[in-house]
Each structure stands twice: as C-alpha cells, then as structure tokens.
Write a protein that holds these residues in place. Structure first.
Motif, short mmCIF file in Angstrom:
data_model
loop_
_atom_site.label_atom_id
_atom_site.label_comp_id
_atom_site.label_asym_id
_atom_site.label_seq_id
_atom_site.Cartn_x
_atom_site.Cartn_y
_atom_site.Cartn_z
N VAL B 216 0.86 -1.13 0.00
CA VAL B 216 0.10 0.13 -0.06
C VAL B 216 1.00 1.06 0.18
CG1 VAL B 216 -2.05 -1.24 1.20
CG2 VAL B 216 -0.19 0.19 2.49
N PHE B 217 0.37 2.38 -0.44
CA PHE B 217 0.90 3.63 -0.44
C PHE B 217 1.14 4.06 0.93
CE2 PHE B 217 1.42 7.74 -2.55
CZ PHE B 217 2.25 7.14 -3.68
N ARG B 218 2.08 4.54 1.49
CA ARG B 218 2.44 4.74 3.03
C ARG B 218 2.93 6.11 3.02
NH1 ARG B 218 5.46 -0.89 4.42
NH2 ARG B 218 3.55 -2.02 4.50
N PHE B 219 2.36 6.89 4.12
CA PHE B 219 2.74 8.31 4.50
C PHE B 219 3.58 8.35 5.66
CE2 PHE B 219 2.08 12.22 6.51
CZ PHE B 219 2.39 13.10 5.68
N ALA B 220 4.55 9.07 5.88
CA ALA B 220 5.34 9.37 7.07
C ALA B 220 5.74 10.73 6.96
CB ALA B 220 6.58 8.34 6.88
N ARG B 221 5.90 11.31 8.19
CA ARG B 221 6.31 12.36 8.58
C ARG B 221 7.61 12.58 9.54
NH1 ARG B 221 5.18 17.71 7.53
NH2 ARG B 221 3.20 16.86 6.42
N GLU B 222 8.71 13.17 9.31
CA GLU B 222 9.81 13.40 10.13
C GLU B 222 10.01 14.77 10.24
OE1 GLU B 222 13.64 10.95 9.66
OE2 GLU B 222 14.21 12.88 10.04
N GLY B 223 9.59 15.37 11.25
CA GLY B 223 9.57 16.61 11.62
C GLY B 223 9.05 17.59 10.29
N ASP B 224 9.74 18.26 9.84
CA ASP B 224 9.08 19.20 8.42
C ASP B 224 9.01 18.36 7.17
OD1 ASP B 224 11.69 19.19 8.47
OD2 ASP B 224 11.65 21.40 7.96
N VAL B 225 9.66 17.38 7.37
CA VAL B 225 9.70 16.66 6.09
C VAL B 225 8.67 15.52 5.88
CG1 VAL B 225 11.01 15.26 4.44
CG2 VAL B 225 12.09 17.19 5.82
N ALA B 226 7.79 15.43 4.80
CA ALA B 226 6.63 14.56 4.63
C ALA B 226 7.40 13.52 3.41
CB ALA B 226 5.56 15.07 4.28
N ALA B 227 6.93 12.36 3.50
CA ALA B 227 7.15 11.40 2.48
C ALA B 227 6.24 10.38 2.17
CB ALA B 227 8.61 10.66 3.13
N PHE B 228 5.84 9.95 1.09
CA PHE B 228 5.15 8.89 0.65
C PHE B 228 6.05 7.64 0.09
CE2 PHE B 228 1.79 12.12 0.48
CZ PHE B 228 0.78 11.47 1.05
N SER B 229 5.71 6.51 0.49
CA SER B 229 6.51 5.50 -0.15
C SER B 229 5.56 4.10 -0.61
CB SER B 229 7.31 5.03 0.95
OG SER B 229 6.68 4.28 1.96
N TRP B 230 6.20 3.42 -1.62
CA TRP B 230 5.40 2.37 -1.68
C TRP B 230 6.60 1.22 -2.44
CZ3 TRP B 230 5.31 6.77 -4.32
CH2 TRP B 230 5.51 6.81 -5.66
N VAL B 231 6.00 -0.03 -2.70
CA VAL B 231 6.75 -1.17 -3.14
C VAL B 231 6.05 -1.69 -4.24
CG1 VAL B 231 7.88 -3.22 -2.91
CG2 VAL B 231 8.19 -1.31 -0.99
N ASP B 232 6.74 -1.77 -5.56
CA ASP B 232 6.01 -2.60 -6.44
C ASP B 232 7.01 -3.43 -7.25
OD1 ASP B 232 3.26 -2.87 -8.27
OD2 ASP B 232 5.10 -2.66 -9.52
N GLY B 233 6.67 -4.57 -7.91
CA GLY B 233 7.55 -5.34 -8.58
C GLY B 233 8.81 -5.54 -8.28
N GLY B 234 9.22 -5.55 -6.93
CA GLY B 234 10.61 -5.70 -6.43
C GLY B 234 11.22 -4.54 -6.38
N MET B 235 10.72 -3.27 -6.32
CA MET B 235 11.27 -2.24 -6.11
C MET B 235 10.57 -1.04 -5.30
SD MET B 235 13.93 -2.03 -8.19
CE MET B 235 14.47 -0.52 -8.63
N SER B 236 10.90 -0.40 -4.56
CA SER B 236 10.36 0.38 -3.50
C SER B 236 10.58 1.86 -3.92
CB SER B 236 11.02 0.35 -2.03
OG SER B 236 11.24 -0.96 -1.71
N TYR B 237 9.56 2.66 -3.54
CA TYR B 237 9.43 4.20 -3.74
C TYR B 237 9.19 4.73 -2.45
CZ TYR B 237 8.89 2.29 -8.68
OH TYR B 237 9.19 1.82 -9.67
#
Lengths: 169, 269
Positions: B216-237
């Motif tokens: 699934v698409f994931r949201f994370a926040r570390e201080g003032d920086v936000a990130a979305f991550s995901w994995v598909d087909g053996g690769m992560s984003y």
C-alpha cells in the motif's frame, strides 16, 4: 466462488462492525470497508502468506481510517458528537437503544488508540498479539491502553461523564 | 495446589475479563480477586461493559452485507489509477522530496486517503536523510545535470540493475534538475531532484526493494519533512518533502503512473 473471495468475504461483517464503531456513520463505514477490500485485493499478492488474514484486513482498515480522519481534521470537519447522531440504532428495542447509545458515547470520548484496542479485543475477539500487530505497538502497550480504556469507560458508565466537553444526549 | 508462582497482574485481569485464561490460571486469579473486593468490582464492571459493547454492535455484523462489498463486484469495478485510491505502485524506490514550500497552497486531494504507519520503512529513512543532505546544497545538488539526461538515465539504470526513468513533472510545475547515485547497504539507490519556479525542490529516490508484489501507499512524517513510499515489482518508492501531503501526493501519483507506464492522472483542482 474463487479462493480469495472465500477467504475475504467471511471477514466483511466484522470489518463493517469495526468501521461503524469508528465512524458512527453507516454509509461512510461501508465506504471504508469497500476501500479496505479494494486495497486488500490490490495488495493480495504482496501479503505475507503465513500472516494472519484477519489482522491484516483490520490493519488496512484502521490505517485508512486514520488517513481519512487526518485529512478531515485539516479541513476542520468534526467527527465527534455530530456524527454520532447519524447512527441509526440497529436494535429495535428502545430500552436497549438507550443503554447502547450510552456505551458508544463513552467509547467515542476515548482517544482512537484506546477505542481501537477495546473494539479489536473485546468486540472483534482478536488476540492481544493480533491487536498489537494491527496497532503496530508492543504487547505491553496493548495491555496498558486496554487498562486505560477500561478505566475511562468504567468512569463514564458510573458518572455518565466522558471527561471531555462533548454534547451528550 | 497450583504450581504457578507468578503474581496476578493487569494482563491476568484483562485475560479474565476477555475469557482468555487457562482454567488453572483463571481459578488462581478469581481466588486473588476474592481477597481484593475493590478490584473485583472493577473487573465485574469491565465484564459488563464488554457484554454491552458486544450486544450493541452485534446487529451490524448480523446484517446481510451490501452487494457493493462483494469481492466479485469490487473486482469488476476495480478503478484505474485516477480512482479514489492511489494504487500501489511500481519499480525502484523513488523518493520525491519537496523542499521549501514557498508560495504553495495544498491542492485539495479529496478522495485519496493515505495510509499512516507508526514506523517508517528503511527506504523512507534513507530517502529522507538524502533529502536533508542534498536539497540544501546550492552548488552541487546533483551529480549529473538534466541537460545530460540520456547519460543520467543510462548510468543510474546500469548501477541499479533496473530501468530508472525520469518522470516528467512539468504539469505540476516541477522541472528535472538532475540526479545522483547513493549507497544503499550493499546496493545502490538513485535520487532525482526537481525544482519549481519558487525554488521548491523535490527529490525522487529509488532502489531495489525488499519484497515482491505491491504494498500500500504509505505516508510518513519526520519533523518538517513528509514522505510517501510504496513497493512494487521488487522495487520500493518513497516520496518525501517539506510540503503539505496533498501536494506531495499529487506529485507522487504522477510519478507512480509514469513509472508504471500508465496515463498521468489529471491534476487535482
């Protein structure tokens, strides 16, 4: 019926129940369940084969719920007492309905993490370990949240006060 | 007599309330409660609450489920990427980091719930760290500049062992600045950087992922920086940035679509 449907569909009633308890709105709850199922189907091949299907589905559902709440919160939409009034009581007996609404009102006043742990353990019959998995916290944290949730609910049922400034009918 | 020497704990009391104790342990806890009437009264109240809650919510689970929740119906309606959900995406960890939110409003992304995780992925941590290091770099933000794009793509693809693409984000106001290679354990990661007319920078980080399939698409926040991550087909984003998550998500959707070779989703109003 295909294999995936045979595994997932028996979980739908519980997913709906948890969604209603979280959202207090039947239509929104079914939207959440639908989104949960879509996410589960698209992520089906990536799930852990040895994992617990029920805990996995509840995890998806809760995470989606949290995402929704955070976005609504940014727009200032209140999910509290207003939403509570939209919930038709499925029970036909008005006596039961009165008592039951009290329980849900108390539940609504709990922080989400306490509300979820109580629902998952006491209503959905997840083991403590499964609840820990869904909430992404250690077992000890599940126990302490459960203690706080039960303590606040006791206090609410005794005094009728939720401890928060909420409109209680 | 029971040989269990462990003193009664809160976990035992919950176990009793939830009916999860072995008979022997249950007898021991009940005996303990007889000597602790105050605690026994609380346990009794907790049991009553449990029953009330179950009774209140039970009718919902007994209803016939709506047809729209049938797996077959959901599958037949399965939405393309422009749907309510950002489906999980594709190849290499792409980390898009947005730096400096000058002059930006969040574009309302109404129907795209995000998934929040308590813990971040290792790829997200690495991507955010890379973002913090290079986005503030004035002189050498990238190793290979965008005017050498064919070389950039060939080089990064060779080092990662996977095809790396450079998504076109001009529709969202971002131009490719260039990219660089980063260490990622024993592997390599690629980071692309974009900027807009306000000087807001994005970095897009990609590497071979830990898992197959899609997450699934994931949201994370570390201080003032936000990130979305995901994995598909053996690769992560991962998508990270100093911006509101709605805007970040819009950009991430575009990246996801382009990496997977899908039509670019329309920009959210």
């Amino acid at each position: 019926m295909d294999e995936i449907a045979a595994l997932i569909e028996p979980q739908i009633p519980a997913l709906r129940r948890y969604a209603v308890a979280l959202l207090r709105d039947r239509e929104a709850a079914d939207d959440l369940v639908q989104d949960t199922l879509e996410r589960a189907l698209s992520g089906w091949s990536g799930r852990r084969r040895d994992g617990d299907l029920r805990a996995w589905l509840f995890t998806i559902e809760r995470n989606l719920f949290l995402g929704t709440v955070r976005r609504r919160g940014r727009r200032g939409v209140d999910l509290g007492a207003e939403a509570l009034e939209q919930v038709p009581d499925p029970g036909a007996d008005p006596e039961t309905a009165m008592g039951a609404r009290d329980v849900l009102t108390g539940l609504d006043a709990l922080p989400e993490e306490q509300r979820s742990v109580l629902l998952l353990v006491a209503v959905e019959d997840l083991s403590y370990a499964e609840a820990a998995q869904v909430l992404g916290v250690p077992l000890g944290t599940v126990m302490s949240r459960l203690s706080r949730a039960r303590e606040r609910m006791r206090s609410f049922l005794e005094t009728g006060r939720t401890g928060l400034l909420r409109r209680v009918k | 007599m029971s040989g269990d020497p462990r003193p009664v704990g809160e976990d035992d009391l919950h176990g009793l309330i939830d009916g999860r104790l072995e008979p022997e342990r249950q007898a021991l806890v009940e005996a303990w409660l007889r000597g602790n009437p105050a605690r026994a009264a609380e346990v009794s109240a907790d049991r009553a609450l449990r029953e009330r809650l179950r009774a209140r919510l039970a009718p919902i689970a007994e209803e016939a489920i709506p047809a729209r929740l049938r797996v077959a119906n959901i599958r037949s309606r399965h939405r393309p990427i422009t749907g309510r959900w950002l489906p999980v995406a594709a190849a290499a960890v792409l980390c898009l980091a947005v730096g400096g939110a000058a002059g930006w409003f969040g574009h309302a992304v109404r129907q795209v719930p995000t998934v929040t995780l308590a813990r971040t992925e290792p790829a997200t941590d690495d991507a955010v760290a890379a973002f913090r290091t290079y986005v503030v770099e004035a002189v050498h933000p990238v190793e290979v500049r965008a005017d050498e794009k064919p070389h950039l793509v060939t080089w990064l693809s060779k080092r990662l062992g996977r095809a790396v693409t450079t998504p076109d984000l001009t529709a969202y106001g971002f131009r490719l600045m260039g990219g660089r290679l980063l260490p990622a354990g024993s592997e390599s990661a690629a980071m692309l950087m974009y900027d807009d007319d306000h000087g807001t920078r994005l970095t897009l980080y990609s590497r071979v992922g830990d898992a197959d399939g899609r997450t699934v698409f994931r949201f994370a926040r570390e201080g003032d920086v936000a990130a979305f991550s995901w994995v598909d087909g053996g690769m992560s984003y991962v998508v990270t940035g100093r911006t509101d998550e709605a805007r970040l998500l819009t950009v991430a959707q575009a990246v996801d679509a382009q990496v997977r070779g899908l039509p670019v989703p329309p920009r959210q109003p």
